[in-house]
Design a protein around this motif. Structure first.
Motif, PDB file in Angstrom:
ATOM      1  N   GLU A 321       0.843  -1.213   0.000  1.00  0.00           N
ATOM      2  CA  GLU A 321       0.000   0.000   0.000  1.00  0.00           C
ATOM      3  C   GLU A 321       0.871   1.253   0.000  1.00  0.00           C
ATOM      4  OE1 GLU A 321      -2.998  -0.578  -0.526  1.00  0.00           O
ATOM      5  OE2 GLU A 321      -3.418  -2.551   0.292  1.00  0.00           O
ATOM      6  N   GLU A 322       1.778   1.328  -0.970  1.00  0.00           N
ATOM      7  CA  GLU A 322       2.809   2.367  -0.969  1.00  0.00           C
ATOM      8  C   GLU A 322       2.233   3.777  -1.012  1.00  0.00           C
ATOM      9  OE1 GLU A 322       3.979   4.556  -3.543  1.00  0.00           O
ATOM     10  OE2 GLU A 322       2.285   4.119  -4.851  1.00  0.00           O
ATOM     11  N   HIS A 323       0.992   3.923  -1.462  1.00  0.00           N
ATOM     12  CA  HIS A 323       0.383   5.249  -1.567  1.00  0.00           C
ATOM     13  C   HIS A 323      -0.012   5.811  -0.204  1.00  0.00           C
ATOM     14  CE1 HIS A 323      -3.038   2.505  -1.203  1.00  0.00           C
ATOM     15  NE2 HIS A 323      -3.673   3.526  -0.650  1.00  0.00           N
ATOM     16  N   PRO A 359      -1.663   3.783  -7.100  1.00  0.00           N
ATOM     17  CA  PRO A 359      -0.361   4.413  -6.852  1.00  0.00           C
ATOM     18  C   PRO A 359      -0.473   5.901  -6.503  1.00  0.00           C
ATOM     19  CG  PRO A 359      -0.355   3.171  -8.903  1.00  0.00           C
ATOM     20  CD  PRO A 359      -1.768   3.238  -8.451  1.00  0.00           C
ATOM     21  N   ALA A 360       0.418   6.340  -5.615  1.00  0.00           N
ATOM     22  CA  ALA A 360       0.543   7.770  -5.370  1.00  0.00           C
ATOM     23  C   ALA A 360       0.932   8.453  -6.675  1.00  0.00           C
ATOM     24  CB  ALA A 360       1.601   8.024  -4.292  1.00  0.00           C
ATOM     25  N   ILE A 361       0.477   9.684  -6.860  1.00  0.00           N
ATOM     26  CA  ILE A 361       0.789  10.412  -8.091  1.00  0.00           C
ATOM     27  C   ILE A 361       2.303  10.541  -8.254  1.00  0.00           C
ATOM     28  CG2 ILE A 361       0.497  12.594  -9.317  1.00  0.00           C
ATOM     29  CD1 ILE A 361      -2.055  10.959  -9.129  1.00  0.00           C
ATOM     30  N   GLU A 362       3.036  10.692  -7.125  1.00  0.00           N
ATOM     31  CA  GLU A 362       4.503  10.780  -7.194  1.00  0.00           C
ATOM     32  C   GLU A 362       5.103   9.490  -7.758  1.00  0.00           C
ATOM     33  OE1 GLU A 362       3.147  13.708  -4.175  1.00  0.00           O
ATOM     34  OE2 GLU A 362       2.712  11.596  -4.582  1.00  0.00           O
ATOM     35  N   ASP A 567      -6.534  21.042   0.241  1.00  0.00           N
ATOM     36  CA  ASP A 567      -5.258  20.405  -0.093  1.00  0.00           C
ATOM     37  C   ASP A 567      -5.320  19.905  -1.535  1.00  0.00           C
ATOM     38  OD1 ASP A 567      -2.959  18.873  -0.291  1.00  0.00           O
ATOM     39  OD2 ASP A 567      -3.191  17.954   1.681  1.00  0.00           O
ATOM     40  N   PHE A 568      -4.278  20.203  -2.315  1.00  0.00           N
ATOM     41  CA  PHE A 568      -4.301  19.784  -3.722  1.00  0.00           C
ATOM     42  C   PHE A 568      -4.289  18.259  -3.865  1.00  0.00           C
ATOM     43  CE2 PHE A 568       0.274  20.107  -2.853  1.00  0.00           C
ATOM     44  CZ  PHE A 568       0.769  18.963  -3.442  1.00  0.00           C
ATOM     45  N   ARG A 569      -3.954  17.542  -2.789  1.00  0.00           N
ATOM     46  CA  ARG A 569      -3.993  16.083  -2.841  1.00  0.00           C
ATOM     47  C   ARG A 569      -5.357  15.519  -2.429  1.00  0.00           C
ATOM     48  NH1 ARG A 569       1.392  16.724  -0.765  1.00  0.00           N
ATOM     49  NH2 ARG A 569       2.950  15.863  -2.206  1.00  0.00           N
ATOM     50  N   GLY A 570      -6.328  16.382  -2.139  1.00  0.00           N
ATOM     51  CA  GLY A 570      -7.627  15.920  -1.667  1.00  0.00           C
ATOM     52  C   GLY A 570      -8.317  14.987  -2.649  1.00  0.00           C
ATOM     53  N   MET A 571      -8.303  15.351  -3.934  1.00  0.00           N
ATOM     54  CA  MET A 571      -8.926  14.512  -4.964  1.00  0.00           C
ATOM     55  C   MET A 571      -8.248  13.142  -5.034  1.00  0.00           C
ATOM     56  SD  MET A 571     -11.420  15.967  -6.756  1.00  0.00           S
ATOM     57  CE  MET A 571     -12.058  17.507  -7.407  1.00  0.00           C
ATOM     58  N   GLU A 572      -6.931  13.150  -5.000  1.00  0.00           N
ATOM     59  CA  GLU A 572      -6.169  11.898  -5.085  1.00  0.00           C
ATOM     60  C   GLU A 572      -6.537  10.967  -3.935  1.00  0.00           C
ATOM     61  OE1 GLU A 572      -1.526  10.358  -4.676  1.00  0.00           O
ATOM     62  OE2 GLU A 572      -1.978  12.506  -4.729  1.00  0.00           O
ATOM     63  N   GLU A 619      -3.883   9.688 -14.396  1.00  0.00           N
ATOM     64  CA  GLU A 619      -3.220  10.327 -15.532  1.00  0.00           C
ATOM     65  C   GLU A 619      -3.714  11.767 -15.688  1.00  0.00           C
ATOM     66  OE1 GLU A 619      -0.808   9.178 -17.189  1.00  0.00           O
ATOM     67  OE2 GLU A 619      -0.831   6.998 -16.947  1.00  0.00           O
ATOM     68  N   GLN A 620      -5.010  11.959 -15.540  1.00  0.00           N
ATOM     69  CA  GLN A 620      -5.583  13.303 -15.649  1.00  0.00           C
ATOM     70  C   GLN A 620      -5.096  14.185 -14.497  1.00  0.00           C
ATOM     71  OE1 GLN A 620      -9.842  13.290 -15.625  1.00  0.00           O
ATOM     72  NE2 GLN A 620     -10.039  15.508 -15.828  1.00  0.00           N
ATOM     73  N   GLU A 621      -5.052  13.621 -13.283  1.00  0.00           N
ATOM     74  CA  GLU A 621      -4.601  14.382 -12.117  1.00  0.00           C
ATOM     75  C   GLU A 621      -3.137  14.781 -12.262  1.00  0.00           C
ATOM     76  OE1 GLU A 621      -5.187  15.966  -8.130  1.00  0.00           O
ATOM     77  OE2 GLU A 621      -6.521  15.372  -9.762  1.00  0.00           O
ATOM     78  N   LEU A 622      -2.299  13.857 -12.747  1.00  0.00           N
ATOM     79  CA  LEU A 622      -0.885  14.162 -12.952  1.00  0.00           C
ATOM     80  C   LEU A 622      -0.713  15.279 -13.969  1.00  0.00           C
ATOM     81  CD1 LEU A 622       2.117  13.601 -12.547  1.00  0.00           C
ATOM     82  CD2 LEU A 622       1.935  11.718 -14.183  1.00  0.00           C
TER      83      LEU A 622
END
Length: 733
Positions: A321-323, A359-362, A567-572, A619-622
């Protein structure tokens, strides 16, 4: 004269020079050994960085070290190097970073040895007749030693009623002796497996082959849809390294996942498996740590801090669960265990596998850039089919404690078919808060900018940000009305409603409140795995890695939470949580369904997830992050400050920014955001502010961080605030 240059666990970002102890052999000292030294009014355990011929401190002012605690460094060279790198990268005091890499007992100066390693036994020629009748207690003690020919610890002697203080007298009379005993956990059976591996499909086989054929260090991103058999890939890859005589380290995000993970590994492997997490005692943790260090434990499973566990024969590292943001330490030494795992794999020249369904976006960005080798598992293991999604638009629908009538009917249908239902609601307690029906007053926390959560068992108000608690008031604090009503639904209220709706079926609640006791999570899992119809109600603890073969319906009650986060990561995170929870449905031969209650059925994030899956969303978020110049397309760090008075932390950070903006030597390309009050400005009675730095040049960013840290440490106003730096933050609050 040689000087000992030590890293001391303190907030000071510098090394300290000491004179060597009188009985010390300088030539045998190695960097990394622990040294006990006087530090202010107390004694602390430092770590030797180097022996130097020069010092900037007048020799007359140097203190002498008290003693050297080790003959060999507790950390192997690769981990010593990793901890030093982490302290430097995360801009944290080196002494504290090295200390955090050691078990608590070693930080306190304890011996680097097993519990009860020093045992006592009767001497070979010991004769009870040698003791006179007047030495009755010595006779009792010698009889106890004779009853334990393999040795007994002093703790056990005291537990048996013996007086350990008399051991020395028996030793002087040559009737007793002490010796060092090391536990031998090695198994005689050379076959490492308890049970045969499962048959792999083509995607799983390709993933295992890629991992075991990697020559030295390689980073893998193993992206597999929920139920695709990622754990079986782990197990069969680990078998390869075990047969080569090597060890495997598996990191999981939370303690709640360790019991089932450990059970799965112990069922497969005929080998010692040790577990490292915060629920262990300091003694248990050190013993497990030593088993890993000496190669006795072949498989090590742990949470975040286990990344610093030494391995005698390192073979492979898995991050499950690396994300998950739990891998990032949020206080003190703010390291990210996922990223340190990749660096450790580089130092030890072994493969590192990051496994997840979302996966995390990073990580996705690193895979796109070719830094990670991308392995994909797109089909579920066995005959399991992916769950079907249904968006239930609850606008204008009456809700019964947060449950819409169409959902209630579907729950009843699945239970009557003999299967299980999972209700996901990421809110603990009975209700998110308490409100006065007459004036609109809300039960706010007096120490935070947050509402207090209403709990029924026991009946109280609880702030989950600062942990403050108070009794539920009988009347409104504002107008004195008795018309106080719970607002919204938490897990307790949903559990209560379901018990009324479905009295013939058990309702099992899973959240922080019901899993605090030891083994409580495992007991819940055992009950669910009996397979009888039941309803699981829980928070995100249910979303991570659990296997529920009889769950055929997953209901997400508040699917909209997180869609409009600051937070910009909220959607993710919302997307990851929805997909992780959804993956609990239909994992065996039973088909699964996911019902999402939402007020925003046309929201592009939700519709994209349901119709196209996580990959299309990611892909869209990245792409949007890159366009908006947000991580991971650039590097980020955050200065946080907090103070007792409003505005003080913000003024302190403004002063630092102004000083550095006027510096003609500052690196180019640094973007400054703030300082601004934190999104939750007041927390635990302190007022908080933050200053964000961004740059496309990592070296320039770190150079700027060093400048601002120097200014902060030398600024007299720094005593009025508490500040910290967070490199690669995952939480912008």
């Amino acid at each position: 004269m040689p000087y000992l240059r030590l890293a001391i666990p303190s907030p000071l970002r510098r090394l300290f020079d000491y004179l060597p102890p009188q009985d010390c052999c300088i030539e045998r000292l190695q960097p990394g050994v622990r040294v006990k030294v006087p530090f202010g009014r107390r004694e602390v355990t430092g770590v030797l960085i180097e022996v130097s011929e020069i010092t900037d401190v007048p020799t007359g002012k140097l203190k002498a070290a008290i003693t050297v605690l080790d003959t060999q460094p507790p950390l192997p060279e690769s981990l010593f190097k990793l901890a030093r790198w982490a302290g430097n990268y995360y801009q944290h005091p080196l002494g504290d970073a090295l200390s955090q890499a050691l078990p608590v007992l070693l930080r306190k100066g304890g011996a680097c040895e097993y519990a009860h390693q020093h045992l006592w036994r009767a001497a070979k020629a010991a004769d009870i007749a040698q003791l006179g009748k007047t030495a009755a207690r010595q006779r009792e003690l010698l009889l106890l030693l004779l009853d334990h020919p393999n040795g007994i610890s002093e703790d056990a002697i005291r537990a048996e009623g013996g007086q350990s203080s008399l051991l020395k007298k028996l030793e002087e009379k040559s009737l007793a002796e002490s010796f060092i005993h090391k536990p031998n956990h090695q198994l005689q059976n050379s076959e490492p497996l308890h049970e045969a591996p499962l048959t792999l499909n083509n995607e799983q086989q390709a993933a295992v082959s890629a991992i075991v054929r990697s020559n030295g260090f390689t980073s893998f991103l193993l992206q597999g849809v929920t139920g695709s058999g990622k754990t079986e890939v782990y197990l069969q890859a680990i078998e390869h390294y075990i047969r080569e005589g090597k060890q495997a380290l598996i990191l999981v995000p939370e303690i709640g996942l360790t019991p089932q993970t450990v059970a799965r590994f112990k069922a497969r492997f005929n080998l010692p498996v040790v577990v490292l997490h915060s629920n262990l005692t300091d003694r248990q943790r050190l013993d497990a740590w030593l088993q890993a260090k000496e190669g006795v434990a072949r498989i090590i499973i742990g949470t975040r801090s286990a990344i610093f566990t030494p391995l005698k024969n390192p073979g492979v590292i898995f991050i499950d669960e690396e994300h998950d943001t739990s891998f990032k330490q949020q206080e003190g030494f703010r390291y990210n265990a996922r990223d340190l795992a990749v660096m450790r794999g580089n130092y030890e020249d072994i493969p590192v596998v990051l496994g997840t369904a979302t996966p995390a976006i990073e990580s996705l960005y690193n895979a796109r850039q070719g830094r990670y080798q991308w392995l994909k598992l797109n089909q579920r293991a066995g005959n399991a089919q992916p769950p079907k999604f249904e968006l239930l638009d609850i606008r204008q629908l009456p809700l019964q404690d947060g449950l819409a009538e169409p959902l209630i009917q579907q729950i009843r249908g699945h239970l009557q078919q003999g299967t299980q239902v999972l209700i996901f609601l990421n809110r603990r307690g009975f209700a998110p808060t308490l409100m006065c029906h007459d004036c609109g007053w809300l039960a706010d926390c007096k120490r935070c900018d947050a509402h207090m959560t209403l709990h029924r068992k026991p009946f109280h108000l609880h702030c989950h940000h600062c942990d403050s608690q108070r009794p539920v008031p009988a009347t409104c604090d504002s107008c004195g009305s008795t018309e106080l009503k719970p607002v919204g639904a938490g897990t307790e209220r949903t559990e209560e409603a379901l018990l009324k709706l479905f009295p013939e079926f058990p309702v099992i609640r899973v959240d922080r409140d019901t899993t605090q006791r030891k083994h409580s999570m495992q007991q819940i899992m055992d009950r669910v795995h009996e397979g009888k119809p039941c309803i699981l109600v829980g928070t995100q603890m249910l979303a991570k890695g659990h296997h529920f073969p009889k769950v055929t319906l997953v209901a997400i009650l508040n699917a909209d939470s997180g869609l409009f986060s600051a937070d910009f990561r909220g959607m993710e995170r919302t997307a990851q949580l929805i997909l992780q929870v959804s993956g609990r449905a239909g994992r065996a031969e039973h088909p699964g369904k996911v019902v999402m209650q939402t007020h925003h059925a046309e929201h592009p994030t939700i519709t994209s997830l349901v119709t196209e899956g996580y990959q299309a969303f990611a892909e869209q978020e990245l792409s949007q992050r890159i366009s908006a110049q947000l991580p991971p397309s650039l590097y980020c760090a955050m200065f946080r400050a907090e103070a007792n008075h409003q505005g003080l932390a913000e003024r302190f950070l403004s002063k630092l920014r102004n000083l550095l903006e006027e510096d003609i030597l500052q690196p180019h390309g640094i973007q400054w955001l703030g300082p601004l009050p934190s999104p939750m400005e007041k927390r635990a009675g302190l007022f908080r502010a933050q200053l964000v730095l961004q740059s496309r040049d990592r070296k320039a960013l770190h150079h700027q961080l060093q400048s601002i840290i120097y200014q902060a440490e030398t600024d007299p106003d720094a005593r009025k605030v508490r500040w910290s730096v967070d490199v690669d933050p995952v939480d912008m609050f």
